[in-house]
Structures are given as structure tokens and as C-alpha cells.
Scaffold this motif. Structure first.
Motif, PDB file in Angstrom:
ATOM      1  N   ILE A 179      12.750   6.757 -57.320  1.00  0.00           N
ATOM      2  CA  ILE A 179      13.354   6.223 -58.541  1.00  0.00           C
ATOM      3  C   ILE A 179      14.862   6.110 -58.377  1.00  0.00           C
ATOM      4  CG2 ILE A 179      13.774   6.683 -60.997  1.00  0.00           C
ATOM      5  CD1 ILE A 179      10.957   7.987 -61.035  1.00  0.00           C
ATOM      6  N   GLY A 180      15.490   7.139 -57.820  1.00  0.00           N
ATOM      7  CA  GLY A 180      16.941   7.123 -57.643  1.00  0.00           C
ATOM      8  C   GLY A 180      17.407   6.350 -56.424  1.00  0.00           C
ATOM      9  N   ASP A 181      16.634   6.417 -55.337  1.00  0.00           N
ATOM     10  CA  ASP A 181      16.989   5.714 -54.100  1.00  0.00           C
ATOM     11  C   ASP A 181      15.708   5.333 -53.373  1.00  0.00           C
ATOM     12  OD1 ASP A 181      18.196   4.639 -51.876  1.00  0.00           O
ATOM     13  OD2 ASP A 181      19.299   6.441 -51.324  1.00  0.00           O
ATOM     14  N   PRO A 182      15.101   4.207 -53.781  1.00  0.00           N
ATOM     15  CA  PRO A 182      13.812   3.824 -53.211  1.00  0.00           C
ATOM     16  C   PRO A 182      13.866   3.384 -51.741  1.00  0.00           C
ATOM     17  CG  PRO A 182      14.614   2.120 -54.669  1.00  0.00           C
ATOM     18  CD  PRO A 182      15.556   3.278 -54.797  1.00  0.00           C
ATOM     19  N   ASP A 196      20.748   3.678 -35.400  1.00  0.00           N
ATOM     20  CA  ASP A 196      19.432   3.078 -35.182  1.00  0.00           C
ATOM     21  C   ASP A 196      18.523   3.647 -36.271  1.00  0.00           C
ATOM     22  OD1 ASP A 196      19.991   1.614 -32.753  1.00  0.00           O
ATOM     23  OD2 ASP A 196      20.145   3.575 -31.794  1.00  0.00           O
ATOM     24  N   ILE A 197      18.181   2.805 -37.246  1.00  0.00           N
ATOM     25  CA  ILE A 197      17.449   3.274 -38.418  1.00  0.00           C
ATOM     26  C   ILE A 197      16.056   2.651 -38.435  1.00  0.00           C
ATOM     27  CG2 ILE A 197      17.443   3.416 -40.935  1.00  0.00           C
ATOM     28  CD1 ILE A 197      20.527   3.038 -40.809  1.00  0.00           C
ATOM     29  N   VAL A 198      15.035   3.498 -38.458  1.00  0.00           N
ATOM     30  CA  VAL A 198      13.652   3.046 -38.526  1.00  0.00           C
ATOM     31  C   VAL A 198      13.171   3.240 -39.964  1.00  0.00           C
ATOM     32  CG1 VAL A 198      11.299   3.368 -37.681  1.00  0.00           C
ATOM     33  CG2 VAL A 198      13.236   3.695 -36.126  1.00  0.00           C
ATOM     34  N   ILE A 199      12.695   2.153 -40.556  1.00  0.00           N
ATOM     35  CA  ILE A 199      12.220   2.182 -41.929  1.00  0.00           C
ATOM     36  C   ILE A 199      10.707   2.036 -41.906  1.00  0.00           C
ATOM     37  CG2 ILE A 199      12.307   1.064 -44.192  1.00  0.00           C
ATOM     38  CD1 ILE A 199      15.054   0.322 -41.755  1.00  0.00           C
ATOM     39  N   ILE A 200      10.004   2.996 -42.462  1.00  0.00           N
ATOM     40  CA  ILE A 200       8.546   2.928 -42.553  1.00  0.00           C
ATOM     41  C   ILE A 200       8.220   2.525 -43.983  1.00  0.00           C
ATOM     42  CG2 ILE A 200       6.375   4.187 -42.325  1.00  0.00           C
ATOM     43  CD1 ILE A 200       7.918   6.101 -40.404  1.00  0.00           C
ATOM     44  N   PHE A 244      15.012  -1.184 -37.822  1.00  0.00           N
ATOM     45  CA  PHE A 244      13.665  -1.523 -37.385  1.00  0.00           C
ATOM     46  C   PHE A 244      12.714  -1.212 -38.528  1.00  0.00           C
ATOM     47  CE2 PHE A 244      16.136   0.171 -33.893  1.00  0.00           C
ATOM     48  CZ  PHE A 244      16.015  -0.799 -32.899  1.00  0.00           C
ATOM     49  N   GLN A 245      11.831  -2.138 -38.838  1.00  0.00           N
ATOM     50  CA  GLN A 245      10.862  -1.898 -39.910  1.00  0.00           C
ATOM     51  C   GLN A 245       9.457  -1.752 -39.343  1.00  0.00           C
ATOM     52  OE1 GLN A 245      11.073  -4.017 -43.738  1.00  0.00           O
ATOM     53  NE2 GLN A 245      12.633  -5.291 -42.756  1.00  0.00           N
ATOM     54  N   ILE A 246       8.764  -0.755 -39.831  1.00  0.00           N
ATOM     55  CA  ILE A 246       7.335  -0.615 -39.574  1.00  0.00           C
ATOM     56  C   ILE A 246       6.679  -0.897 -40.916  1.00  0.00           C
ATOM     57  CG2 ILE A 246       5.468   0.921 -38.883  1.00  0.00           C
ATOM     58  CD1 ILE A 246       7.567   2.534 -37.297  1.00  0.00           C
ATOM     59  N   ALA A 247       5.970  -2.023 -41.006  1.00  0.00           N
ATOM     60  CA  ALA A 247       5.399  -2.442 -42.284  1.00  0.00           C
ATOM     61  C   ALA A 247       4.061  -3.134 -42.042  1.00  0.00           C
ATOM     62  CB  ALA A 247       6.353  -3.399 -43.002  1.00  0.00           C
ATOM     63  N   PRO A 248       3.126  -2.973 -42.970  1.00  0.00           N
ATOM     64  CA  PRO A 248       1.838  -3.656 -42.816  1.00  0.00           C
ATOM     65  C   PRO A 248       2.006  -5.167 -42.950  1.00  0.00           C
ATOM     66  CG  PRO A 248       1.971  -2.603 -44.976  1.00  0.00           C
ATOM     67  CD  PRO A 248       3.195  -2.192 -44.221  1.00  0.00           C
ATOM     68  N   GLU A 257      -1.586   3.246 -36.497  1.00  0.00           N
ATOM     69  CA  GLU A 257      -1.609   2.189 -35.478  1.00  0.00           C
ATOM     70  C   GLU A 257      -0.285   1.426 -35.423  1.00  0.00           C
ATOM     71  OE1 GLU A 257      -3.758   1.469 -32.990  1.00  0.00           O
ATOM     72  OE2 GLU A 257      -4.623   3.374 -33.657  1.00  0.00           O
ATOM     73  N   LEU A 258       0.279   1.125 -36.589  1.00  0.00           N
ATOM     74  CA  LEU A 258       1.576   0.441 -36.624  1.00  0.00           C
ATOM     75  C   LEU A 258       2.655   1.305 -35.981  1.00  0.00           C
ATOM     76  CD1 LEU A 258       1.456  -1.117 -40.210  1.00  0.00           C
ATOM     77  CD2 LEU A 258       1.346  -2.352 -38.033  1.00  0.00           C
ATOM     78  N   GLY A 259       2.607   2.611 -36.231  1.00  0.00           N
ATOM     79  CA  GLY A 259       3.559   3.532 -35.615  1.00  0.00           C
ATOM     80  C   GLY A 259       3.412   3.570 -34.104  1.00  0.00           C
ATOM     81  N   LYS A 260       2.175   3.621 -33.615  1.00  0.00           N
ATOM     82  CA  LYS A 260       1.931   3.610 -32.163  1.00  0.00           C
ATOM     83  C   LYS A 260       2.441   2.313 -31.543  1.00  0.00           C
ATOM     84  CE  LYS A 260      -2.226   6.486 -31.954  1.00  0.00           C
ATOM     85  NZ  LYS A 260      -3.670   6.480 -31.703  1.00  0.00           N
ATOM     86  N   LYS A 261       2.183   1.193 -32.221  1.00  0.00           N
ATOM     87  CA  LYS A 261       2.641  -0.100 -31.716  1.00  0.00           C
ATOM     88  C   LYS A 261       4.166  -0.134 -31.638  1.00  0.00           C
ATOM     89  CE  LYS A 261       2.421  -5.088 -32.617  1.00  0.00           C
ATOM     90  NZ  LYS A 261       3.683  -5.298 -31.956  1.00  0.00           N
ATOM     91  N   PHE A 262       4.832   0.395 -32.660  1.00  0.00           N
ATOM     92  CA  PHE A 262       6.295   0.442 -32.650  1.00  0.00           C
ATOM     93  C   PHE A 262       6.797   1.256 -31.466  1.00  0.00           C
ATOM     94  CE2 PHE A 262      10.153   2.787 -33.690  1.00  0.00           C
ATOM     95  CZ  PHE A 262      11.036   1.735 -33.852  1.00  0.00           C
TER      96      PHE A 262
END
Length: 190
Positions: free
Chosen positions: A61-64, A77-81, A138-142, A167-172
């Protein structure tokens, strides 16, 4: 788990929303209720959570999208899941926000944070899309919307989305290793 996080030499910061100010508060994990506080969804969580004497609720709510905080902490280097597809943008006026504003009209700062949620979320996405010089995101997103939502209790649905995320995490990780190996190969060959 909390001990491992606290003993790790890497920064691990948890965001919670302060119910008095409506603003995000950031905590370094040293107590089990830090994670509980960060995901304490109003109305769905039975008991209030207090951290450092402050009542907190869901950090989303405060910082989505707390990428700016990561940057301010020195991350380059920021990874966003993400649990939403990469192109998702928040819109104003959804039923959840209207309901949340009605049920959380007191204190008024939470009400204001809920009303501004779309703007706050989309500012984070803008940062991800165009980070400052020297910062890579870097984004990990469906690719498709998940089957579950924040109120899903069906085990099979939750497991489906969990396995997809895994699986998305492994692929990343594999893609990142391939990029590093290609870079090393290019340096060696030059």
C-alpha cells in the motif's frame, strides 16, 4: 529463516505501511513478525501487527514497487519479481481501492495512500523502465495473468502459480549465467 537473513552480509529490507502516516517504513529483518507485517492485508488479517511500536499493514500500500528504495540503498543491478505480467499498469478507481478507502477511511493517511496507489505503483514501473544511469533493472514476470489472487485458497491453483514462478526464476538464472559466460568469452577472445 529470519536468523539466516539477519546473518547474511547482503541487505534484505522489508517494506511495511505505517498505519498512522500511510507511508512506507523499511525494516531489516530481525524479528519474525517483520514478514507478517509486510503482508498483513487489511481486513483479511485478524490481529494487528506492531513493529517498533508502530502498527503496520501490507507494504504494497505504501510502496508497491520499492525499486527506488533499492536504488537509494546503493543497488545498481535490481531484480524485480512481479506477480503481474510485465506490461501491467495499475489503474485508478478499481472496486478494491474504493472498498479499501471506504473501510480504511480512518486513519485518513491510509485512505490517501490507497487513493494514490495507482500513481505510486506506476512511478515504480517508470523507474524500472527508465532507471538512472549506471542502474540496470531485470524483471521476472509471468507472460499471462496468474490463476491466483490475494484471496486464493485453492491449493492446486496456488501450486500452479508457485511452480510457474519457480520456472521463471530458474530461466532468469540460466539466462543470466549465459549472458555472463558470453561476456567472459568475448573478453577472452579480444
Amino acid at each position: 529463516m529470519m536468523k539466516k537473513l539477519a546473518d547474511n552480509d547482503k541487505k534484505f529490507i522489508v517494506v511495511c505501511t505505517n498505519t498512522e502516516t500511510g507511508q512506507p517504513d523499511y525494516f531489516y529483518p530481525n524479528a519474525t513478525n517483520v514478514l507478517t507485517g509486510s503482508c498483513c492485508v487489511p481486513l483479511l488479517y485478524r490481529n494487528p501487527v506492531y513493529l517498533a511500536g508502530i502498527r503496520v499493514i501490507d507494504g504494497g500500500i505504501g510502496d508497491p514497487m520499492p525499486v527506488k528504495k533499492a536504488y537509494l540503498e546503493g543497488a545498481t543491478d535490481i531484480v524485480i519479481i512481479r506477480s503481474r505480467i510485465g506490461s501491467y499498469r495499475e489503474t485508478k478507481g478499481s472496486l478494491e481501492k474504493k472498498l479499501g478507502c471506504f473501510l480504511y477511511r480512518h486513519p485518513p493517511n491510509i485512505h490517501r495512500s490507497i487513493l494514490n496507489l495507482a500513481d505510486t505503483y506506476n512511478e515504480g514501473i517508470a523507474f524500472i523502465d527508465k532507471p538512472p544511469l549506471g542502474v540496470t533493472t531485470f524483471q521476472i514476470a509471468p507472460q499471462q495473468p496468474l490463476k491466483s489472487n490475494m484471496a486464493t485458497t485453492n491449493t492446486k491453483t496456488l501450486e500452479h502459480d508457485y511452480l510457474l514462478g519457480k520456472e521463471l526464476g530458474k530461466k532468469f538464472i540460466m539466462d543470466s549465467q549465459n549472458d555472463v559466460n558470453m561476456l567472459l568469452l568475448a573478453i577472452v577472445n579480444n
